[in-house]
Scaffold this active site. Structure first.
Site, PDB file in Angstrom:
ATOM      1  N   LYS A 135      -5.304   3.076  -2.768  1.00 10.86           N
ATOM      2  CA  LYS A 135      -6.100   2.806  -1.557  1.00 10.86           C
ATOM      3  C   LYS A 135      -6.520   4.091  -0.857  1.00 10.86           C
ATOM      4  CE  LYS A 135      -4.028  -1.758  -0.854  1.00 10.86           C
ATOM      5  NZ  LYS A 135      -2.916  -1.772  -1.822  1.00 10.86           N
TER       6      LYS A 135
ATOM      7  N   PHE B 243      -0.542 -10.020   4.623  1.00  7.15           N
ATOM      8  CA  PHE B 243      -0.297 -10.730   5.880  1.00  7.15           C
ATOM      9  C   PHE B 243       0.248 -12.112   5.539  1.00  7.15           C
ATOM     10  CE2 PHE B 243      -4.001  -8.421   8.242  1.00  7.15           C
ATOM     11  CZ  PHE B 243      -3.203  -7.315   8.418  1.00  7.15           C
TER      12      PHE B 243
END
Lengths: 100, 410
Positions: free
Chosen positions: B332, B396
């Site tokens: 990332k 999440f």
């Protein structure tokens, strides 16, 4: 000169990213790979241009079917389409017709 | 139990729209982050994203298919076509023994917001009949099934940032348990939209940096959140004997998968990283990890202050005294966070690291955080030939997924 047919095929061409000259009145929506949802989307594009709702229970197979439905709604409700009717009147005048 | 190999790869990403371009840029550390172009971000705190560039959907889809699909689906069709072509399995599997598990964390939000704007401006009659099929997050898997005539299990995974990894793990188990011969697996995302960026930003999840090279900073002391990315990644998983018998490319073997849940908070990871660690530990147990062997870990590593520490702690717990010898990097740092596609794209990184004997870097890591004390392969790729790779994806909702992969052995 704009006609209901030309407005329709322009909308279709916009949807399919192609030229309106690829269609004829007898072109079927199925032959273009379009299903009922595509037809619903096309009706929204046309309604935006024409300014009235296109509701019909009639089967819509070809481009001409849809043109006929739109013309019938116009006739029944006396709806004018500025692009189409104004041009038509102008053409009629140029041809020495009685319109106006 | 069946063995499960990977026979095809495909990717659409912020750093390349083919697997080899993506991999070259990941290894070279060529960052895909830049100013947001999808909308005017002048009034936003966030001005950077990792957007897919130069993507031509018409290369992969008919013109009317493009008109009736959200960008997240177009990316999915593209990365999957690449993977299917590389694998060459299509004529070799019966439709009933062939499935698709392909997810998206968010689905067609571009479509959702556009159609909602039409509703507000012009009323319900102007909402497209394609709104629902373009928006729902299972439609990539559904359309892939139609395109490739798949009659087996077809479903999405929706586990936020772990979506792509969940898809691979679940598809792996379908083949492992003998329920399918071939599975298309992966994830796709296209959520760089004004409302999505505003929402993530107000969660304090995103970096506010205006410097593309100092925005996605996993494990660095300056890290302050992730950078929104997008794209799609696909893996073709295949039963080993099936793949060998048809002479398929053998790109790696999935050897372990475990999913756990923090059950702690809707967005904050458990500070001790315990459940993430348990996913890793179980995954390497299934893969028969031997202390001392060359392990590479592709971290979840989003660059959030808490998440990177928790993950680092978990690596210590799992590998103990061996942790210092495990190179760990965060893709990332280069790609931004591809959200639902990230887990699948990072699994591809693991497979190619084993193929080429090189582990990619964590770029931007110039100010190490003392609380993140592993070998993060800072700045430059390194020659290293792993015999076991691990890819972590945490989402999440507390989803923790860990995948273990090895080179294919006869």
């Amino acid at each position: 000169m704009a006609t209901v047919y030309s407005l329709l095929t322009e909308g279709l061409a916009e949807r399919l990213c192609c030229s309106p000259s690829e269609f004829t009145p007898q072109t079927t929506f199925a032959s273009l790979g379009l299903d009922s949802l595509d037809l619903g989307e096309l009706l929204i594009i046309l309604e935006n241009r024409l300014g009235f709702e296109i509701e019909s229970d009639r089967k819509i197979g070809t481009i001409q079917d849809l043109v006929d439905i739109i013309e019938n709604i116009r006739k029944k409700r006396g709806i004018r389409i500025p692009d189409v009717d104004d041009n038509k009147n102008a053409d009629d005048k140029n041809a020495g017709g009685s319109a106006g | 139990m069946k063995r499960v190999v990977v026979t095809g790869l495909g990717v659409i990403s912020p750093v390349g729209n083919t697997v080899e371009d993506f991999w070259r840029n990941v290894v070279e550390g060529n960052c895909g982050i830049g100013p947001i172009t999808r909308f005017d971000s002048a009034d936003f705190k966030v001005h950077l994203a990792a957007e897919v560039k130069d993507f031509d959907p018409f290369q992969y889809m008919e013109r009317n298919e493009v008109a009736r699909t959200d960008p997240y689906i177009r990316y999915a069709m593209a990365s999957t076509q690449q993977a299917v072509e590389q694998s060459g399995f299509l004529s070799t599997v019966s439709p009933e023994r062939f499935g698709v598990i392909f997810g998206s964390a968010i689905g067609g939000v571009t479509t959702c917001f556009r159609e909602h704007a039409k509703l507000l401006a012009n009323g319900p009659r102007r909402v497209s009949p394609f709104f629902v099929p373009m928006f729902i997050a299972n439609m990539a898997s559904g359309l892939l099934a139609i395109r490739y005539n798949c009659h087996g299990l077809v479903m999405p995974t929706v586990t936020a940032c772990a979506t792509g990894a969940s898809a691979i793990g679940e598809a792996y188990e379908k083949i492992r348990f003998g329920l399918a011969d071939v599975m298309i697996a992966g994830g796709s995302e296209a959520a760089i939209t004004d409302c999505a960026i505003a929402g993530f930003s107000n969660m304090k999840a995103l970096s506010l940096s205006d410097d593309p090279l100092a925005a996605s900073l996993p494990f660095d002391l300056r890290r302050s959140g992730f950078v929104m990315g997008e794209g799609s990644a696909t893996l073709i998983l295949e039963e080993y004997e099936h793949a060998v018998s048809r002479g398929a490319p053998l790109l790696g073997e999935i050897c372990g998968y475990c999913a756990t849940c923090d059950a702690y908070h809707l967005a904050t990871p458990r500070p001790d990283g315990k459940q993430g660690g348990r996913a890793m530990a179980e995954s390497i147990r299934q893969a028969n990890w031997q202390p001392g062997e060359n392990v590479y870990l592709n971290a979840h590593g989003t660059g959030t202050p808490l998440g990177d520490i928790a993950e680092s702690q978990a690596v210590h717990e799992v590998f103990g005294e061996h942790a210092a010898r495990v190179p760990v990097s965060s893709t990332k740092s280069v790609t931004g966070h591809m959200i639902g596609a990230a887990g699948a794209a990072e699994a591809i990184v693991c497979l190619l690291a084993m193929r080429d004997g090189v582990v990619p870097p964590t770029i931007g890591l110039t100010e190490p955080d003392p609380k993140c004390d592993l070998d993060y392969v800072p700045l430059k790729a390194r020659a290293f030939r792993p015999t076991l790779t691990l890819s972590n994806s945490f989402g999440f909702g507390g989803h923790n997924v860990s995948l273990a992969m090895r080179p294919v052995r006869g």
